[in-house]
Write a protein that holds these residues in place. Sequence first.
Motif, PDB file in Angstrom:
ATOM      1  N   VAL A 118      -5.549 -21.061 -23.358  1.00 54.37           N
ATOM      2  CA  VAL A 118      -4.418 -21.402 -24.212  1.00 54.37           C
ATOM      3  C   VAL A 118      -4.269 -22.913 -24.181  1.00 54.37           C
ATOM      4  O   VAL A 118      -4.314 -23.520 -23.111  1.00 54.37           O
ATOM      5  CB  VAL A 118      -3.113 -20.743 -23.698  1.00 54.37           C
ATOM      6  N   THR A 119      -4.070 -23.519 -25.326  1.00 55.28           N
ATOM      7  CA  THR A 119      -3.839 -24.949 -25.393  1.00 55.28           C
ATOM      8  C   THR A 119      -2.343 -25.197 -25.329  1.00 55.28           C
ATOM      9  O   THR A 119      -1.581 -24.608 -26.098  1.00 55.28           O
ATOM     10  CB  THR A 119      -4.416 -25.536 -26.694  1.00 55.28           C
ATOM     11  N   VAL A 120      -1.939 -26.055 -24.391  1.00 56.17           N
ATOM     12  CA  VAL A 120      -0.517 -26.383 -24.247  1.00 56.17           C
ATOM     13  C   VAL A 120      -0.333 -27.884 -24.347  1.00 56.17           C
ATOM     14  O   VAL A 120      -1.247 -28.664 -24.065  1.00 56.17           O
ATOM     15  CB  VAL A 120       0.066 -25.862 -22.908  1.00 56.17           C
ATOM     16  N   CYS A 121       0.868 -28.288 -24.727  1.00 55.08           N
ATOM     17  CA  CYS A 121       1.228 -29.698 -24.789  1.00 55.08           C
ATOM     18  C   CYS A 121       1.356 -30.234 -23.358  1.00 55.08           C
ATOM     19  O   CYS A 121       2.029 -29.631 -22.525  1.00 55.08           O
ATOM     20  CB  CYS A 121       2.551 -29.857 -25.540  1.00 55.08           C
ATOM     21  N   ALA A 122       0.716 -31.344 -23.086  1.00 52.39           N
ATOM     22  CA  ALA A 122       0.765 -31.936 -21.747  1.00 52.39           C
ATOM     23  C   ALA A 122       2.167 -32.441 -21.401  1.00 52.39           C
ATOM     24  O   ALA A 122       2.526 -32.524 -20.234  1.00 52.39           O
ATOM     25  CB  ALA A 122      -0.239 -33.079 -21.636  1.00 52.39           C
ATOM     26  N   CYS A 124       5.337 -31.095 -22.646  1.00 53.10           N
ATOM     27  CA  CYS A 124       6.366 -30.066 -22.484  1.00 53.10           C
ATOM     28  C   CYS A 124       5.821 -28.739 -21.969  1.00 53.10           C
ATOM     29  O   CYS A 124       6.580 -27.822 -21.686  1.00 53.10           O
ATOM     30  CB  CYS A 124       7.120 -29.840 -23.792  1.00 53.10           C
ATOM     31  N   ASN A 125       4.499 -28.605 -21.890  1.00 54.41           N
ATOM     32  CA  ASN A 125       3.822 -27.406 -21.390  1.00 54.41           C
ATOM     33  C   ASN A 125       4.026 -26.168 -22.278  1.00 54.41           C
ATOM     34  O   ASN A 125       3.825 -25.048 -21.837  1.00 54.41           O
ATOM     35  CB  ASN A 125       4.245 -27.098 -19.945  1.00 54.41           C
ATOM     36  N   LYS A 126       4.413 -26.374 -23.535  1.00 56.54           N
ATOM     37  CA  LYS A 126       4.559 -25.262 -24.475  1.00 56.54           C
ATOM     38  C   LYS A 126       3.252 -25.076 -25.242  1.00 56.54           C
ATOM     39  O   LYS A 126       2.538 -26.048 -25.483  1.00 56.54           O
ATOM     40  CB  LYS A 126       5.709 -25.528 -25.458  1.00 56.54           C
ATOM     41  N   PRO A 127       2.947 -23.833 -25.657  1.00 53.28           N
ATOM     42  CA  PRO A 127       1.729 -23.615 -26.457  1.00 53.28           C
ATOM     43  C   PRO A 127       1.725 -24.468 -27.722  1.00 53.28           C
ATOM     44  O   PRO A 127       2.770 -24.703 -28.333  1.00 53.28           O
ATOM     45  CB  PRO A 127       1.803 -22.124 -26.804  1.00 53.28           C
ATOM     46  N   VAL A 128       0.547 -24.929 -28.101  1.00 50.93           N
ATOM     47  CA  VAL A 128       0.386 -25.753 -29.295  1.00 50.93           C
ATOM     48  C   VAL A 128       0.170 -24.830 -30.487  1.00 50.93           C
ATOM     49  O   VAL A 128      -0.805 -24.091 -30.532  1.00 50.93           O
ATOM     50  CB  VAL A 128      -0.798 -26.721 -29.135  1.00 50.93           C
ATOM     51  N   LEU A 129       1.087 -24.875 -31.433  1.00 53.34           N
ATOM     52  CA  LEU A 129       0.993 -24.092 -32.669  1.00 53.34           C
ATOM     53  C   LEU A 129       0.863 -25.058 -33.838  1.00 53.34           C
ATOM     54  O   LEU A 129       1.459 -26.138 -33.825  1.00 53.34           O
ATOM     55  CB  LEU A 129       2.232 -23.214 -32.843  1.00 53.34           C
ATOM     56  N   ALA A 130       0.106 -24.662 -34.852  1.00 59.90           N
ATOM     57  CA  ALA A 130      -0.120 -25.540 -36.009  1.00 59.90           C
ATOM     58  C   ALA A 130       1.192 -25.983 -36.646  1.00 59.90           C
ATOM     59  O   ALA A 130       1.344 -27.141 -37.030  1.00 59.90           O
ATOM     60  CB  ALA A 130      -1.006 -24.837 -37.038  1.00 59.90           C
ATOM     61  N   GLU A 131       2.164 -25.069 -36.724  1.00 59.49           N
ATOM     62  CA  GLU A 131       3.433 -25.415 -37.382  1.00 59.49           C
ATOM     63  C   GLU A 131       4.291 -26.388 -36.568  1.00 59.49           C
ATOM     64  O   GLU A 131       5.268 -26.934 -37.072  1.00 59.49           O
ATOM     65  CB  GLU A 131       4.237 -24.146 -37.725  1.00 59.49           C
ATOM     66  N   ASP A 132       3.930 -26.631 -35.321  1.00 59.25           N
ATOM     67  CA  ASP A 132       4.685 -27.560 -34.471  1.00 59.25           C
ATOM     68  C   ASP A 132       4.054 -28.948 -34.413  1.00 59.25           C
ATOM     69  O   ASP A 132       4.511 -29.804 -33.664  1.00 59.25           O
ATOM     70  CB  ASP A 132       4.781 -27.012 -33.040  1.00 59.25           C
ATOM     71  N   MET A 133       3.000 -29.175 -35.194  1.00 60.86           N
ATOM     72  CA  MET A 133       2.282 -30.438 -35.122  1.00 60.86           C
ATOM     73  C   MET A 133       2.467 -31.251 -36.395  1.00 60.86           C
ATOM     74  O   MET A 133       2.723 -30.695 -37.458  1.00 60.86           O
ATOM     75  CB  MET A 133       0.783 -30.181 -34.915  1.00 60.86           C
TER      76      MET A 133
END
Length: 151
Positions: A118-122, A124-133
Amino acid sequence: MPRQCSIANALEVVGERWSLLALREIFMGVRRFDQIARNTGASRDILTARLRKLEEAGLLERRPYASRPPRHEYVLTESGRALHEVLLTLMSWGDRYVTDGPPPNVWAHSCGKVLEPVTVCASCNKPVLAEDMAALRVAEDMAALRVHEPQ
């Protein structure tokens, strides 16, 4: 004019089937040319060219293991080892969307469970979703973003 991006730059180095399969083998501990050729199915001349390109790009080092006749093995550099997450994520995608039936291989994590990368943001440690970028233009947007960073 094509969009400039690091994905295109990375694909110039590793964006060819035999390069990625050679890296897969080396990650799995296969380091000798004949074994890499056998496990990938690449012809000797193509594999030679791909390994040479990966070495020139700084992903692999060629180290001697025998002097008569001269024989070498391939070892990942720091740059090459950094591709591990990319290959695991690509494998996970292939298992889910391309491979018919169960995956041909699975990896067990040291926790004892089957690995599911799973790819997470370094930050906030939340999963990286396309809609959040959002894509930022480095020169303009990053300078503005730094102004708003907490101190």
